[in-house]
Design an enzyme around this catalytic site. Structure first.
Site, PDB file in Angstrom:
ATOM      1  N   GLN A 275     -40.662  45.712   7.889  1.00 11.76           N
ATOM      2  CA  GLN A 275     -41.892  46.505   7.847  1.00 11.76           C
ATOM      3  C   GLN A 275     -41.992  47.360   6.586  1.00 11.76           C
ATOM      4  O   GLN A 275     -43.068  47.872   6.281  1.00 11.76           O
ATOM      5  CB  GLN A 275     -41.974  47.415   9.083  1.00 11.76           C
TER       6      GLN A 275
ATOM      7  N   CYS B 275     -43.173  41.362  19.734  1.00 12.72           N
ATOM      8  CA  CYS B 275     -42.139  40.497  20.310  1.00 12.72           C
ATOM      9  C   CYS B 275     -41.857  40.844  21.766  1.00 12.72           C
ATOM     10  O   CYS B 275     -41.238  40.066  22.489  1.00 12.72           O
ATOM     11  CB  CYS B 275     -40.855  40.605  19.493  1.00 12.72           C
TER      12      CYS B 275
ATOM     13  N   THR C 103     -32.668  21.808   5.012  1.00 12.76           N
ATOM     14  CA  THR C 103     -33.571  21.654   3.872  1.00 12.76           C
ATOM     15  C   THR C 103     -34.498  22.858   3.758  1.00 12.76           C
ATOM     16  O   THR C 103     -35.129  23.262   4.731  1.00 12.76           O
ATOM     17  CB  THR C 103     -34.423  20.376   4.020  1.00 12.76           C
TER      18      THR C 103
END
Length: 405
Positions: free
Chosen positions: A200, A348, A260
């Site tokens: 943040q 969340c 990757t």
């Protein structure tokens, strides 16, 4: 703006949850699409296109290093802030592939974290039985408690490997005294590593001077105008010496994080970071004006409503309001019907209907800790949107007896 104009705009979405995610910069989106189109390949391969993409990846790392205040070799690309936090806690605790300790087997964990960390830090820390550093009612880390913990560790001859303290809290916006934390820990345990969740912080403040002595830093692109699903962990040389990789496979990211690289998202993240740094001063000044307008407007609607941690040094655009007697999810639901999007705290944990662990750590009662909404502003917001929010917010409040006129 008149009430009739506000009502006319009712159908337009207003987004006030920029702490959860914010709009990608147009320039970053262009880069994302460019590398998602015909300009694709695996930067770890040996053919001509791959070598060119490897050079682009290296350039992105250099751009981010300049923005984050570190060396390019310090950067490890991740899938976002959560993975970066997990990499820091597990990878540098020396306990990743050991059996997690049982309470009866370990009195003092080699990890200390603040009680107001994001769950991406708290949950792996709890698995390691990490000690928690208290915060005060103002939302600031209790440095006296940290000193007491460090005294206990030294008296017990316990090992301390890692201390994690976020720079800016994602619910209250409070800026933590990170430099003082690092200085204190290093006096007691010179070899201990310091980690900071800067997710943040980066979009709001220039972190480079504050974090120059911090060993590990976590970042998430979609918090500062980049794409979702990518981030970075900064690991300075001290942290790399004893790091244990969490994701194992190939030798990407010099073996620190296999898989990757998400090249399109990384390139877009680097572009977003560059733009964010260039525009930060102008954008934060605008957000300060909008935040003051919003806070002043809410005070006029009801003096009962208060801005949490208003007397503490904090980020202007993160605003956690306490609305006594009303659960935050009720306000969020009613505002959503007005096409205004806010949250009750950390996105969340939005579906949990549990009180904010941050407010509990600050000493709030469980019931009161559910009576909050978080309004987090972003660069796309306008004064007209603040006006409409205040109009709708007053309308919503009046549906509750304690706020009806």
């Amino acid at each position: 703006m008149t009430n009739s104009n506000i009502i006319q705009l009712h159908s337009e979405r207003i987004y006030f949850d920029h702490c959860a995610t914010t709009k990608i910069y147009d320039e970053a989106q262009y880069i994302l699409l460019k590398y998602s189109g015909n300009n694709f390949g695996n930067p770890s391969s040996l053919y001509k296109t791959a070598r060119s993409l490897r050079k682009d990846l290296d350039n992105a790392r250099e751009t981010l290093a300049l923005a984050f205040g570190c060396l390019d070799i310090d950067i490890v690309f991740t899938s976002g802030g959560t993975e970066a936090d997990n990499l820091a806690i597990y990878g540098c605790s020396g306990m990743l592939f050991n059996a997690f300790p049982k309470e009866s087997q370990r009195k003092l964990s080699p990890v200390l974290v603040s009680a107001i960390e994001h769950e991406a830090v708290l949950n792996p820390a709890k698995a390691l039985l990490a000690g928690e550093i208290r915060v005060g009612c103002d939302g600031l880390l209790d440095l006296d408690h940290l000193k007491s913990l460090l005294d206990d560790y030294q008296a017990s001859r316990a090992e301390l490997k890692l201390v994690s303290v976020m720079l800016v809290n994602n619910e209250t916006g409070v800026i933590q005294p990170l430099e003082e934390v690092a200085s204190m820990v290093k006096r007691y345990y010179p070899n201990a590593l310091i980690h900071s969740d800067c997710v943040q912080a980066f979009g709001a403040i220039d972190i480079r001077e504050v974090t120059k002595d911090i060993d590990l830093m976590s970042f998430s692109a979609h918090k500062f105008g980049g794409p979702m699903g990518t981030g970075a962990l900064v690991m300075r040389s001290r942290a790399r010496k004893n790091f244990t990789s969490l994701i194992r496979g190939g030798q990407q990211e010099r073996g620190y994080r296999a898989g990757t690289e998400n090249l399109p998202a990384i390139m877009a993240m680097a572009e977003a970071a560059k733009i964010c740094v260039a525009r930060r001063e102008k954008e934060t000044a605008k957000l300060k004006r909008l935040a003051e307008k919003l806070n002043d407007g809410i005070k006029k609607i009801s003096p009962k409503i208060s801005l949490v941690a208003n007397e503490t040094k904090k980020i202007d655009h993160i605003m956690l309001f306490h609305i006594p007697g009303v659960y935050g999810e009720e306000i969020c639901y009613l505002l959503d019907k007005e096409n205004i999007e806010v949250s009750t705290g950390s996105a969340c944990a939005a579906g949990a209907r549990e009180p904010s662990h941050v407010l509990l750590a600050m000493g709030w009662a469980r019931r009161e800790a559910r009576q909050v909404i978080r309004v987090s502003l972003g660069r796309t917001n306008t004064e007209e949107e603040i006006d409409r929010f205040l109009f709708s917010f007053q309308k919503v409040l009046e549906s509750f007896p304690q706020f009806s006129s």
